[in-house]
Design a protein around this motif. Structure first.
Motif, PDB file in Angstrom:
ATOM      1  N   UNK A  87      -3.171  -1.603 -15.067  1.00  0.00           N
ATOM      2  CA  UNK A  87      -4.748  -1.658 -15.341  1.00  0.00           C
ATOM      3  C   UNK A  87      -5.184  -0.379 -14.689  1.00  0.00           C
ATOM      4  N   UNK A  88      -4.683  -0.016 -13.628  1.00  0.00           N
ATOM      5  CA  UNK A  88      -5.377   0.986 -12.856  1.00  0.00           C
ATOM      6  C   UNK A  88      -5.043   2.456 -13.550  1.00  0.00           C
ATOM      7  N   UNK A  89      -3.931   2.321 -14.093  1.00  0.00           N
ATOM      8  CA  UNK A  89      -3.369   3.815 -14.515  1.00  0.00           C
ATOM      9  C   UNK A  89      -4.220   3.782 -15.766  1.00  0.00           C
ATOM     10  N   UNK A  90      -4.433   2.968 -16.562  1.00  0.00           N
ATOM     11  CA  UNK A  90      -5.161   2.770 -17.866  1.00  0.00           C
ATOM     12  C   UNK A  90      -6.728   3.289 -17.600  1.00  0.00           C
ATOM     13  N   UNK A 133       3.978 -10.126  -9.969  1.00  0.00           N
ATOM     14  CA  UNK A 133       3.496  -9.874 -11.086  1.00  0.00           C
ATOM     15  C   UNK A 133       1.963  -9.112 -11.173  1.00  0.00           C
ATOM     16  N   UNK A 134       1.286  -9.724 -10.009  1.00  0.00           N
ATOM     17  CA  UNK A 134       0.003  -9.445  -9.716  1.00  0.00           C
ATOM     18  C   UNK A 134       0.070  -7.817  -9.458  1.00  0.00           C
ATOM     19  N   UNK A 135       0.827  -7.381  -8.615  1.00  0.00           N
ATOM     20  CA  UNK A 135       0.964  -6.016  -8.167  1.00  0.00           C
ATOM     21  C   UNK A 135       1.219  -5.237  -9.210  1.00  0.00           C
ATOM     22  N   UNK A 136       2.255  -5.435 -10.054  1.00  0.00           N
ATOM     23  CA  UNK A 136       2.515  -4.310 -11.002  1.00  0.00           C
ATOM     24  C   UNK A 136       1.698  -4.315 -12.312  1.00  0.00           C
ATOM     25  N   UNK A 137       1.052  -5.656 -12.455  1.00  0.00           N
ATOM     26  CA  UNK A 137      -0.044  -5.851 -13.404  1.00  0.00           C
ATOM     27  C   UNK A 137      -1.176  -4.853 -12.906  1.00  0.00           C
ATOM     28  N   UNK A 138      -1.635  -4.744 -11.738  1.00  0.00           N
ATOM     29  CA  UNK A 138      -2.668  -4.095 -11.183  1.00  0.00           C
ATOM     30  C   UNK A 138      -2.505  -2.814 -11.418  1.00  0.00           C
ATOM     31  N   UNK A 139      -1.198  -2.115 -11.224  1.00  0.00           N
ATOM     32  CA  UNK A 139      -0.732  -0.756 -11.398  1.00  0.00           C
ATOM     33  C   UNK A 139      -1.006  -0.366 -12.821  1.00  0.00           C
ATOM     34  N   UNK A 192      -6.592   2.960  -6.899  1.00  0.00           N
ATOM     35  CA  UNK A 192      -5.633   2.063  -6.687  1.00  0.00           C
ATOM     36  C   UNK A 192      -5.533   1.356  -5.211  1.00  0.00           C
ATOM     37  N   UNK A 193      -6.012   2.066  -4.150  1.00  0.00           N
ATOM     38  CA  UNK A 193      -6.057   1.496  -2.568  1.00  0.00           C
ATOM     39  C   UNK A 193      -7.158   0.414  -2.843  1.00  0.00           C
ATOM     40  N   UNK A 194      -8.514   0.814  -3.265  1.00  0.00           N
ATOM     41  CA  UNK A 194      -9.620   0.241  -3.343  1.00  0.00           C
ATOM     42  C   UNK A 194      -9.456  -1.373  -4.166  1.00  0.00           C
ATOM     43  N   UNK A 195      -8.770  -1.127  -5.310  1.00  0.00           N
ATOM     44  CA  UNK A 195      -8.261  -2.124  -6.307  1.00  0.00           C
ATOM     45  C   UNK A 195      -7.374  -3.001  -5.461  1.00  0.00           C
ATOM     46  N   UNK A 196      -6.397  -2.527  -4.814  1.00  0.00           N
ATOM     47  CA  UNK A 196      -5.221  -3.341  -3.952  1.00  0.00           C
ATOM     48  C   UNK A 196      -5.797  -4.154  -2.904  1.00  0.00           C
ATOM     49  N   UNK A 197      -7.002  -3.485  -2.222  1.00  0.00           N
ATOM     50  CA  UNK A 197      -7.484  -4.394  -1.190  1.00  0.00           C
ATOM     51  C   UNK A 197      -8.098  -5.606  -1.887  1.00  0.00           C
ATOM     52  N   UNK A 198      -8.555  -5.375  -3.055  1.00  0.00           N
ATOM     53  CA  UNK A 198      -9.606  -6.461  -3.608  1.00  0.00           C
ATOM     54  C   UNK A 198      -8.462  -7.555  -4.148  1.00  0.00           C
ATOM     55  N   UNK A 199      -7.327  -7.186  -4.551  1.00  0.00           N
ATOM     56  CA  UNK A 199      -6.289  -8.114  -4.910  1.00  0.00           C
ATOM     57  C   UNK A 199      -5.780  -9.041  -3.737  1.00  0.00           C
ATOM     58  N   UNK A 258       0.715  -1.214  -0.027  1.00  0.00           N
ATOM     59  CA  UNK A 258      -0.042   0.099   0.135  1.00  0.00           C
ATOM     60  C   UNK A 258       0.769   1.387   0.021  1.00  0.00           C
ATOM     61  N   UNK A 259       2.069   1.195   0.734  1.00  0.00           N
ATOM     62  CA  UNK A 259       2.742   2.342   0.560  1.00  0.00           C
ATOM     63  C   UNK A 259       3.303   2.535  -0.710  1.00  0.00           C
ATOM     64  N   UNK A 260       3.987   1.695  -1.545  1.00  0.00           N
ATOM     65  CA  UNK A 260       4.346   1.621  -2.753  1.00  0.00           C
ATOM     66  C   UNK A 260       3.315   2.163  -3.558  1.00  0.00           C
ATOM     67  N   UNK A 261       2.101   1.444  -3.427  1.00  0.00           N
ATOM     68  CA  UNK A 261       0.887   2.100  -4.487  1.00  0.00           C
ATOM     69  C   UNK A 261       0.758   3.522  -4.235  1.00  0.00           C
ATOM     70  N   UNK A 262       0.681   4.090  -3.078  1.00  0.00           N
ATOM     71  CA  UNK A 262       0.556   5.455  -2.885  1.00  0.00           C
ATOM     72  C   UNK A 262       1.626   6.362  -3.443  1.00  0.00           C
ATOM     73  N   UNK A 263       2.826   5.657  -3.397  1.00  0.00           N
ATOM     74  CA  UNK A 263       3.948   6.507  -3.972  1.00  0.00           C
ATOM     75  C   UNK A 263       3.665   6.548  -5.519  1.00  0.00           C
TER      76      UNK A 263
END
Length: 213
Positions: A165-168, A157-163, A175-182, A89-94
């Protein structure tokens, strides 16, 4: 004098990051960076001999943010899986909030257009996640059916793939909502006694209100 030069370099890196993140490597020129930063092209070339060197400086600045962040999380007394989730989550916020990190990520994706070797960002992440999962195994928190090395690759793989897709889809706004789901899915597979809601609450607090669809 050296401190002033370092401050100028950091300022130029941040100014360039805004443009690289918005326009990409090919769409950004030294003249653009000059206009954005308020520095002359000559001043930029004094610190960076070409656009490639400035792009590499942005990527290196991105990579340089992670060691201290990882060290802070690892110094916590929390269980290893909590540390892993908290770190994600810290990385996702960055990635969401730091333009230099976003620009570094885009530049790495465009690395074939940069005529200079661009550092590979994922090796250290795989190593860190593997270590945390090994610690989780030692603490009895990892499912006996899970191999830390294999699971670490899947998590990265899943974490950076999530980024990606979320960016697109929404510029990482959710991103935080989607990361929780992941993590709800991943923890079901890797946790010895799956309880994603409790772990997520410990590691990153209660879920925020969902954004409108």
């Amino acid at each position: 004098m050296q401190e002033r030069a370092e401050a100028t370099r950091r300022y130029l890196v941040e100014a360039a990051a805004h443009l690289f993140e918005e326009r990409g490597f090919a769409g950004t020129s030294i003249s653009d960076i000059s206009a954005r930063s308020g520095r002359t092209s000559g001043a930029i070339y004094f610190h960076f001999t070409n656009k490639e060197k400035l792009a590499l400086a942005v990527v290196e600045a991105t990579l340089a943010t992670w060691p201290a962040l990882i060290a802070r999380v690892r110094a916590s007394s929390a269980p290893a899986l909590d540390k892993l989730v908290s770190l994600s989550f810290t990385v996702a916020r960055s990635f969401r909030d730091d333009v230099v990190v976003r620009a570094g990520s885009r530049l790495w994706m465009e690395r074939k257009a940069i005529e200079a070797p661009v550092p590979t960002p994922f090796v250290a992440w795989i190593e860190t996640v593997t270590e945390l999962l090994r610690d989780a195994r030692a603490e009895g928190e990892l499912s006996s059916a899970v191999e830390p090395e294999t699971a670490a690759l899947a998590v990265v793989y899943a974490f950076f793939g999530l980024h990606t897709v979320s960016d697109a889809l929404d510029g990482r706004a959710r991103i935080e909502e989607r990361l929780r789901e992941l993590w709800e899915v991943l923890l079901l597979a890797i946790q010895a006694a799956p309880d994603a809601p409790a772990l997520l609450a410990r590691a990153c607090g209660p879920a925020p209100a969902a954004l409108p669809a």
